[in-house]
Design a protein around this motif. Structure first.
Motif, mmCIF file in Angstrom:
data_model
loop_
_atom_site.group_PDB
_atom_site.id
_atom_site.type_symbol
_atom_site.label_atom_id
_atom_site.label_comp_id
_atom_site.label_asym_id
_atom_site.label_seq_id
_atom_site.Cartn_x
_atom_site.Cartn_y
_atom_site.Cartn_z
ATOM 1 N N GLY A 208 0.850 -1.189 0.000
ATOM 2 C CA GLY A 208 0.000 0.000 0.000
ATOM 3 C C GLY A 208 0.885 1.237 0.000
ATOM 4 N N THR A 209 0.289 2.406 -0.226
ATOM 5 C CA THR A 209 1.093 3.628 -0.157
ATOM 6 C C THR A 209 1.122 4.152 1.271
ATOM 7 N N ASN A 210 0.249 3.600 2.124
ATOM 8 C CA ASN A 210 0.271 3.925 3.555
ATOM 9 C C ASN A 210 -0.482 2.809 4.270
ATOM 10 N N LEU A 211 -0.583 2.912 5.592
ATOM 11 C CA LEU A 211 -1.177 1.807 6.352
ATOM 12 C C LEU A 211 -2.636 1.572 5.994
ATOM 13 N N SER A 212 -3.398 2.659 5.778
ATOM 14 C CA SER A 212 -4.828 2.440 5.564
ATOM 15 C C SER A 212 -5.063 1.823 4.190
ATOM 16 N N GLU A 213 -4.271 2.260 3.181
ATOM 17 C CA GLU A 213 -4.425 1.631 1.871
ATOM 18 C C GLU A 213 -3.990 0.171 1.928
ATOM 19 N N LEU A 214 -2.938 -0.104 2.729
ATOM 20 C CA LEU A 214 -2.465 -1.486 2.883
ATOM 21 C C LEU A 214 -3.564 -2.374 3.458
ATOM 22 N N ALA A 215 -4.269 -1.840 4.481
ATOM 23 C CA ALA A 215 -5.347 -2.622 5.105
ATOM 24 C C ALA A 215 -6.446 -2.917 4.088
ATOM 25 N N ASP A 216 -6.812 -1.917 3.301
ATOM 26 C CA ASP A 216 -7.852 -2.106 2.270
ATOM 27 C C ASP A 216 -7.449 -3.188 1.290
ATOM 28 N N LEU A 217 -6.198 -3.054 0.815
ATOM 29 C CA LEU A 217 -5.716 -3.947 -0.226
ATOM 30 C C LEU A 217 -5.605 -5.374 0.297
ATOM 31 N N SER A 218 -5.107 -5.498 1.526
ATOM 32 C CA SER A 218 -4.958 -6.820 2.107
ATOM 33 C C SER A 218 -6.329 -7.494 2.234
ATOM 34 N N GLU A 219 -7.335 -6.724 2.637
ATOM 35 C CA GLU A 219 -8.690 -7.286 2.727
ATOM 36 C C GLU A 219 -9.196 -7.757 1.368
ATOM 37 N N LYS A 220 -8.900 -6.952 0.333
ATOM 38 C CA LYS A 220 -9.363 -7.316 -1.006
ATOM 39 C C LYS A 220 -8.705 -8.614 -1.480
ATOM 40 N N VAL A 221 -7.397 -8.741 -1.202
ATOM 41 C CA VAL A 221 -6.694 -9.949 -1.638
ATOM 42 C C VAL A 221 -7.203 -11.167 -0.862
ATOM 43 N N ILE A 222 -7.448 -10.990 0.437
ATOM 44 C CA ILE A 222 -7.996 -12.097 1.239
ATOM 45 C C ILE A 222 -9.357 -12.505 0.684
ATOM 46 N N ALA A 223 -10.147 -11.485 0.283
ATOM 47 C CA ALA A 223 -11.484 -11.765 -0.252
ATOM 48 C C ALA A 223 -11.393 -12.565 -1.552
ATOM 49 N N LEU A 224 -10.287 -12.397 -2.288
ATOM 50 C CA LEU A 224 -10.106 -13.181 -3.514
ATOM 51 C C LEU A 224 -9.662 -14.610 -3.204
ATOM 52 N N GLY A 225 -9.442 -14.889 -1.923
ATOM 53 C CA GLY A 225 -9.157 -16.266 -1.520
ATOM 54 C C GLY A 225 -7.685 -16.590 -1.398
ATOM 55 N N HIS A 226 -6.808 -15.554 -1.351
ATOM 56 C CA HIS A 226 -5.379 -15.851 -1.164
ATOM 57 C C HIS A 226 -4.953 -15.392 0.227
ATOM 58 N N LYS A 227 -4.322 -16.296 0.968
ATOM 59 C CA LYS A 227 -3.995 -15.953 2.354
ATOM 60 C C LYS A 227 -2.519 -16.136 2.695
ATOM 61 N N GLN A 228 -1.659 -16.289 1.682
ATOM 62 C CA GLN A 228 -0.216 -16.319 1.967
ATOM 63 C C GLN A 228 0.329 -14.956 1.587
ATOM 64 N N LEU A 229 0.302 -14.038 2.559
ATOM 65 C CA LEU A 229 0.652 -12.661 2.234
ATOM 66 C C LEU A 229 1.847 -12.174 3.038
ATOM 67 N N LEU A 230 2.528 -11.179 2.460
ATOM 68 C CA LEU A 230 3.531 -10.396 3.178
ATOM 69 C C LEU A 230 3.099 -8.944 3.017
ATOM 70 N N LEU A 231 3.278 -8.144 4.063
ATOM 71 C CA LEU A 231 2.753 -6.781 4.034
ATOM 72 C C LEU A 231 3.861 -5.751 3.855
ATOM 73 N N ASP A 232 3.592 -4.750 3.009
ATOM 74 C CA ASP A 232 4.527 -3.649 2.763
ATOM 75 C C ASP A 232 3.722 -2.354 2.818
ATOM 76 N N SER A 233 4.017 -1.517 3.822
ATOM 77 C CA SER A 233 3.242 -0.278 3.968
ATOM 78 C C SER A 233 3.708 0.785 2.976
ATOM 79 N N GLY A 234 4.737 0.482 2.205
ATOM 80 C CA GLY A 234 5.227 1.451 1.225
ATOM 81 C C GLY A 234 6.293 2.379 1.783
ATOM 82 N N ALA A 235 6.469 2.361 3.115
ATOM 83 C CA ALA A 235 7.445 3.274 3.723
ATOM 84 C C ALA A 235 8.862 2.828 3.374
#
Lengths: 445, 264
Positions: A208-235
């Protein structure tokens, strides 16, 4: 910790219909929290609530596996903010990057260097974990070619860095068989990237470009059924990365599901000293995977060491290997000290022998890493065990005398030890700080 | 352990007379003294002899005098909502409201009041039917309070649930139930609500009150007690709290732990 009454109650239909056998929804929530009722007893609870309540009992940070086979590395499953609260579970994976703007020869040379970043620390080998390939050229074919060179030259898992879906697709055709980490999905390309990650069943970096966008995006990817994620806040600035890493871990522990995954951090400084310091901060502050560009062993050794130290279990005493240690260059008439293999004890004695400026031998007896008096009280520092050490470790071949110095705190062992081992037992000072003056007054081989 | 000094209460003769004579000196004296004895809050109660219509003005007066004398927040203690609101309006900093029960009409008065003044709130695990006997019934009432607090946007750190302590000479079987209730209350939400108790109740009209008080306090701390309204004059009680803080790993041990506890 299981679900609390309040968390369960908030998800219940609040009809107070008594169909579950409890007088109110609140009473049902309490019974559930106490383990006296199951969610299936309520016929009116929504599927959404069921899933939320199920997910809430999952670990706060998901376990994500990277790569295949022997070099597979696990991330996540962390449960604390501070290692002294329990322990950090899975050490930060270290990735070293190459760029597809380098020539094939340059890439294979650097990958060969990365392969050699294997170090011996306290009797175990520790190494870097991934080779990252960056699509700096912006061209799909160059990227695929670079990935091929890396893939052919290392056993390590790969981290493929490109936001271009077409380039990623080509690279995966080359390297997909070993489950490389895909880096990554952004707001613009997440649907296609998620599809690729699902196709190759591999971990996906969500950026994401910041934490809130990261949270949105992570939710969207989880909703697509993928749960092996690594998170990058863009910082990318250290202070911002530190703040974001802290926030992601803290919220994950509060069971904020979109942040319930390991993180990735990038070291961007070009100054070698600064980049090692930055990397050290990411290792200590929750990074699951850390990417840097230096393959200089002098840069990597301190980081591997720091990682080893940070991820040791603070509840288990740290032990040194039970063997002969030489302080200075001791000769055949040098003194022999016996102590335990608790690292704090050993390093105290070693430091004091060193500062006494008399070369000597130290024999730390294996007490499962506990101190002299604890070992004595627990029956792990006994005349039998010391005798075993004296006879088994080969010290007798190294010295021409048969005198051993024991800690003053266990003076009572001296008689029995002398009888069993046949060595003359000298009782040293209670504190190792007294070794220097003890040697001056008492030692002659 | 958050100690709430119990002494500024119209039930005590000197405070009652101070209120009648408008003499601030005894209130000042107890505010300072309890501050020196490790109190984190000063409980302020007009006592039952003040008429209901005069209670708001007396509460306002007590809060002002107490806060002038010691740099501490007050725990505004009354059954009269108007007296509580008058105390809150006069109060500087984060006050504590003592108390609501689990009766819906009371929660509907005090919870919005706590939210409006950002005050902490003590919730008694009881209702009009009286004090529940079992731990489970206490926890069920505590849950009602937790749910209402959550709905009113009161953070769990600001909610202090009192499992209700009764004198051990006449209601002995309540002791273990109150202890078990404390354990259960700490598991109702995450972060958990805080807990408190009117400690001196345990020993009403008993012999060896100080021994009974501190023994029960320590047992309660082991069960998750965060705070107590107590007699902070009792030096042995303070010693016991300091020791319990060490053994619960809440304070880092040092040889002078008794002194350190008093210096905070």
């Amino acid at each position: 910790m299981g679900l609390t009454g309040l968390e369960i109650f908030k998800r219940l239909p609040k009809t107070n219909c008594k169909d579950c056998g409890q007088p109110t929804c609140l009473a049902f929530a309490m019974a559930m929290a106490a383990g006296k009722a199951g969610l299936d007893q309520c016929p009116h609870v929504s599927d959404e609530a069921k899933e939320a309540l199920g997910a809430a009992s999952a670990p706060p940070v998901a376990l994500v596996k990277i790569g295949t086979g022997e070099k597979q590395w696990e991330l996540g499953n962390e449960t604390v903010l501070f290692r002294h609260d329990k322990r950090f579970e899975h050490p930060t994976a270290i990735a070293i990057s190459v760029s597809d703007t380098m020539s094939a020869d340059e890439i294979s040379a650097k990958v060969a260097k990365i392969n050699k970043l294997v170090f011996d620390r306290v009797g175990q080998t520790h190494s870097v974990n991934l080779v990252a390939v960056e699509n700096a050229s912006g061209e799909a074919d160059k990227f695929a070619a670079a990935v091929k060179v890396a893939f052919d030259n290392t056993e390590l898992p790969l981290l493929l860095i490109s936001e271009d879906t077409a380039a990623m697709e080509k690279a995966l055709e080359v390297a997909g068989s070993k489950k490389p980490v895909i880096c990554g999905a952004t707001a613009a390309n997440y649907e296609a990237m998620t599809a690729l990650a699902k196709k190759y069943d591999t971990a996906l970096v969500v950026k994401g470009t910041n934490l809130s966008e990261l949270a949105d995006l992570s939710e969207k990817v989880i909703a697509l059924g993928h749960k092996q994620l690594l998170l990058d806040s863009g910082a990318r600035e250290v202070n911002k990365v530190l703040a974001d890493q802290t926030q992601i871990r803290r919220q994950a522990l509060k069971r904020f599901r979109p942040f319930g995954y390991p993180t990735i951090a990038f070291v961007t400084s070009t100054d070698p000293f600064q980049s090692v310091v930055d990397a050290g901060i990411y290792i200590t502050k929750y990074a699951g995977l850390m990417v840097m560009s230096s393959a200089d062993p002098a840069d990597i050794l301190p980081l591997v060491t720091l990682r080893l130290n940070i991820y040791t279990d603070p509840q288990k005493p740290i032990a040194v290997e039970s063997k002969i240690y030489e302080i200075g260059t001791p000769g055949a008439d040098a003194p022999v000290f016996v102590t335990t293999n608790f690292s704090l004890t050993y390093f105290c004695v070693a430091g004091d022998v060193e500062s006494a400026r008399v070369p000597g031998y130290i024999l730390p007896v294996d007490t499962d890493g506990i101190s002299v008096l604890t070992g004595w009280a627990a029956g792990k520092f006994t005349p039998e065990k010391i005798t075993e050490m004296l006879q088994g470790c080969g010290i007798a071949d190294k010295v021409n005398h048969r005198k051993v110095i024991i800690p003053g705190g266990v003076a009572v062992l001296s008689g029995k030890l002398q009888e069993l081992s046949g060595w003359e037992v000298l009782v040293g000072p209670r504190e190792s700080a007294g070794i220097a003056s003890f040697l001056k007054q008492r030692w002659s081989a | 352990m958050i100690l709430i000094g119990e002494r500024i209460n119209g039930m005590f003769k000197d405070i009652r007379e101070a209120i009648l004579n408008k003499d601030p000196e005894p209130v000042r004296y107890w505010a300072k003294r309890q501050y020196e004895n490790c109190a984190s809050y000063l409980d302020v109660n007009t006592g039952p002899t003040v008429e209901a219509k005069d209670q708001p003005a007396v509460m306002e007066w007590l809060v002002k005098i107490a806060q002038e004398a010691a740099p501490l927040p007050c725990c505004i203690d009354s059954t009269n909502p108007e007296a509580i609101e008058a105390g809150l309006a006069a109060h500087k900093g984060k006050a504590m409201i003592n108390s609501t029960s689990a009766d819906q009409w009371k929660m509907d008065i005090y919870m919005p009041m706590a939210a409006k003044y950002s005050a902490a709130l003590i919730g008694l695990a009881m209702n009009e039917k009286g004090v529940p006997k079992s731990a489970a019934d206490r926890a069920a009432l505590a849950m009602e309070i937790v749910v209402n607090a959550d709905a009113n946007g009161i953070p769990m750190e600001d909610l202090y649930i009192d499992p209700l302590v009764l004198p051990c000479n006449v209601a002995q079987e309540h002791g273990p139930e109150a202890l078990e209730a404390l354990r259960q209350i700490k598991m109702l939400a995450d972060p958990s609500p805080r807990t408190t108790m009117g400690l001196s109740n345990i020993s009403q009209r008993c012999n060896n009150r100080h021994l009974l008080n501190r023994t029960f306090l320590i047992m309660s701390m082991a069960c998750g007690l965060d705070s107590a309204i107590a007699d902070v004059e009792d030096q042995e009680l303070l010693d016991a709290v300091a020791a319990a803080n060490i053994m619960l790993n809440k304070d880092i041990y040092c040889d002078s732990f008794l002194k350190t506890f008093r210096q905070r």
